[in-house]
Motif scaffolding. Sequence first.
Motif, PDB file in Angstrom:
ATOM      1  N   ALA A 181       0.828  -1.205   0.000  1.00  0.00           N
ATOM      2  CA  ALA A 181       0.000   0.000   0.000  1.00  0.00           C
ATOM      3  C   ALA A 181       0.862   1.254   0.000  1.00  0.00           C
ATOM      4  O   ALA A 181       0.345   2.375  -0.044  1.00  0.00           O
ATOM      5  N   ASP A 182       2.164   1.073   0.019  1.00  0.00           N
ATOM      6  CA  ASP A 182       3.106   2.192  -0.003  1.00  0.00           C
ATOM      7  C   ASP A 182       3.427   2.525  -1.454  1.00  0.00           C
ATOM      8  O   ASP A 182       4.411   2.057  -2.016  1.00  0.00           O
ATOM      9  N   THR A 183       2.591   3.335  -2.091  1.00  0.00           N
ATOM     10  CA  THR A 183       2.734   3.619  -3.517  1.00  0.00           C
ATOM     11  C   THR A 183       3.284   5.008  -3.815  1.00  0.00           C
ATOM     12  O   THR A 183       3.711   5.282  -4.933  1.00  0.00           O
ATOM     13  N   GLY A 184       3.228   5.908  -2.828  1.00  0.00           N
ATOM     14  CA  GLY A 184       3.694   7.266  -3.053  1.00  0.00           C
ATOM     15  C   GLY A 184       2.719   8.125  -3.824  1.00  0.00           C
ATOM     16  O   GLY A 184       3.032   9.256  -4.190  1.00  0.00           O
ATOM     17  N   ASP A 185       1.511   7.604  -4.081  1.00  0.00           N
ATOM     18  CA  ASP A 185       0.503   8.346  -4.825  1.00  0.00           C
ATOM     19  C   ASP A 185      -0.827   8.153  -4.114  1.00  0.00           C
ATOM     20  O   ASP A 185      -1.316   7.020  -3.976  1.00  0.00           O
ATOM     21  N   GLU A 186      -1.439   9.242  -3.665  1.00  0.00           N
ATOM     22  CA  GLU A 186      -2.669   9.156  -2.890  1.00  0.00           C
ATOM     23  C   GLU A 186      -3.802   8.482  -3.659  1.00  0.00           C
ATOM     24  O   GLU A 186      -4.701   7.876  -3.069  1.00  0.00           O
ATOM     25  N   LEU A 187      -3.750   8.574  -4.975  1.00  0.00           N
ATOM     26  CA  LEU A 187      -4.800   7.969  -5.792  1.00  0.00           C
ATOM     27  C   LEU A 187      -4.632   6.464  -5.963  1.00  0.00           C
ATOM     28  O   LEU A 187      -5.570   5.771  -6.341  1.00  0.00           O
ATOM     29  N   VAL A 188      -3.438   5.963  -5.712  1.00  0.00           N
ATOM     30  CA  VAL A 188      -3.155   4.535  -5.917  1.00  0.00           C
ATOM     31  C   VAL A 188      -3.136   3.825  -4.576  1.00  0.00           C
ATOM     32  O   VAL A 188      -2.227   4.000  -3.773  1.00  0.00           O
ATOM     33  N   ASP A 189      -4.163   3.002  -4.331  1.00  0.00           N
ATOM     34  CA  ASP A 189      -4.280   2.302  -3.058  1.00  0.00           C
ATOM     35  C   ASP A 189      -3.167   1.290  -2.853  1.00  0.00           C
ATOM     36  O   ASP A 189      -2.648   1.133  -1.747  1.00  0.00           O
ATOM     37  N   ALA A 190      -2.808   0.573  -3.925  1.00  0.00           N
ATOM     38  CA  ALA A 190      -1.822  -0.495  -3.758  1.00  0.00           C
ATOM     39  C   ALA A 190      -1.242  -0.924  -5.094  1.00  0.00           C
ATOM     40  O   ALA A 190      -1.893  -0.808  -6.139  1.00  0.00           O
ATOM     41  N   PHE A 191      -0.014  -1.409  -5.028  1.00  0.00           N
ATOM     42  CA  PHE A 191       0.537  -2.214  -6.100  1.00  0.00           C
ATOM     43  C   PHE A 191       0.130  -3.646  -5.775  1.00  0.00           C
ATOM     44  O   PHE A 191       0.264  -4.086  -4.626  1.00  0.00           O
ATOM     45  N   VAL A 192      -0.374  -4.368  -6.747  1.00  0.00           N
ATOM     46  CA  VAL A 192      -0.847  -5.728  -6.517  1.00  0.00           C
ATOM     47  C   VAL A 192      -0.287  -6.659  -7.588  1.00  0.00           C
ATOM     48  O   VAL A 192       0.204  -6.205  -8.619  1.00  0.00           O
ATOM     49  N   TRP A 193      -0.370  -7.955  -7.316  1.00  0.00           N
ATOM     50  CA  TRP A 193      -0.079  -8.952  -8.338  1.00  0.00           C
ATOM     51  C   TRP A 193      -1.416  -9.507  -8.800  1.00  0.00           C
ATOM     52  O   TRP A 193      -2.046 -10.292  -8.105  1.00  0.00           O
ATOM     53  N   SER A 194      -1.859  -9.070  -9.964  1.00  0.00           N
ATOM     54  CA  SER A 194      -3.134  -9.533 -10.511  1.00  0.00           C
ATOM     55  C   SER A 194      -2.956 -10.798 -11.349  1.00  0.00           C
ATOM     56  O   SER A 194      -3.742 -11.740 -11.244  1.00  0.00           O
TER      57      SER A 194
END
Length: 397
Positions: free
Chosen positions: A332-345
């Motif tokens: 959840a540490d993405t550095g962008d308030e609009l991006v909740d998370a980096f995920v593996w889809s």
Amino acid sequence: MKYQYSALLALAASAIAAPPSPPVQQVAPRKAAAACTSAVTLDASTNVFKTHKLHAHPFYRQEVEAAVKAISDPSLAASAAKVADVGSFLWIDSIENIAKVAPAIADTPCTDILGLVIYDLPGRDCAAKASNGELKVGELDKYKTQYIDPIVKLLKANPNTAFALLIEPDSLPNLVTNSDKEACKNSASGYRDGVAYALKNLNLPNVVMYIDAGHGGWLGWDANLQPGADELAKAYKAAGSPKQVRGIATNTAGWNAWDQSPGEFSSSSDAKYNKCQNEKIYVDTFAPLLKSAGMPSHAIVDTGRNGVTGLRKEWGDWCNVKGAGFGVRPTADTGDELVDAFVWSKPGGESDGTSDSSATRYDSFCGKDDAFIPSPEAGTWNQAYFEALVANAKPSF
């Protein structure tokens, strides 16, 4: 394909979503004792990934553990074993695979959120062959009653588990850019009605939903941004503006860099028509348009296979890209308030499509120079490709 400005309003962007996954196998839950003891309520106005970890579900774990046993290099095997502990989304890409949900739930501890990809629309992936689905155009009622309704029943029966749902990869983006294709014309009403039905009925207290929005090389073109936002917002509103929708999912099963600058295709002759040269720019550009159209605009971004860039000859090359590596682990540490998370889809290691040109579901993108060859049928495990993803991972394991 490299998208040309003259064709922007009718792009033929090929499907980039993960293809059908392997049949259901029995798995034993590992963490049933740690399940929540009371009902979960997710506040979709907040970032739930800050309080819940994306679960490393047992089906991908099983594939990875089997793959590790087949690796002869001890160092590579040790790195590969760590992939099993990475949280990833489980693809419910057929009616049969709904059977995977219950054992995945039993495996999910209270600290985690189980990611599910809802992916079985009639006439699925109308612009590609490799990941066409089981339901034919016109079988919308079957989609609703035999696919969505059973999933809704399962999620309602498990109120103590948190779920993150990625809704129908490639569907609405195809309606924006492939409106000239006969298959997409025929699928359009089913896509729109089906997505709206899924959003409306999966709007449960323990669920947060993200609608697939392609990626920066697809809807990020200047001529596609507003139509893309309008198409997604239309489905959201048709569903009754469900409160558990948080926003969008981007780069699903994709290869785009998060914040590479200049972008991977910034030197292309038509780059001036697409300012969304990475996924960060795409989300930051697309989100205000979604908000103006009346839809929530936060995002999750797939970083499962984008560890290495500069591999594709053209932005639209999507099949088993050669030289790819696992990317940033879910956070959840993405550095962008609009991006909740980096995920593996996308389940890294499962093929995007076969390179056998004689196969019924062969797609020419899987035989291109920048595609890994040989590759098996879509959804089938590709051991050599998995090992390459591990070896090329950035950051490394």
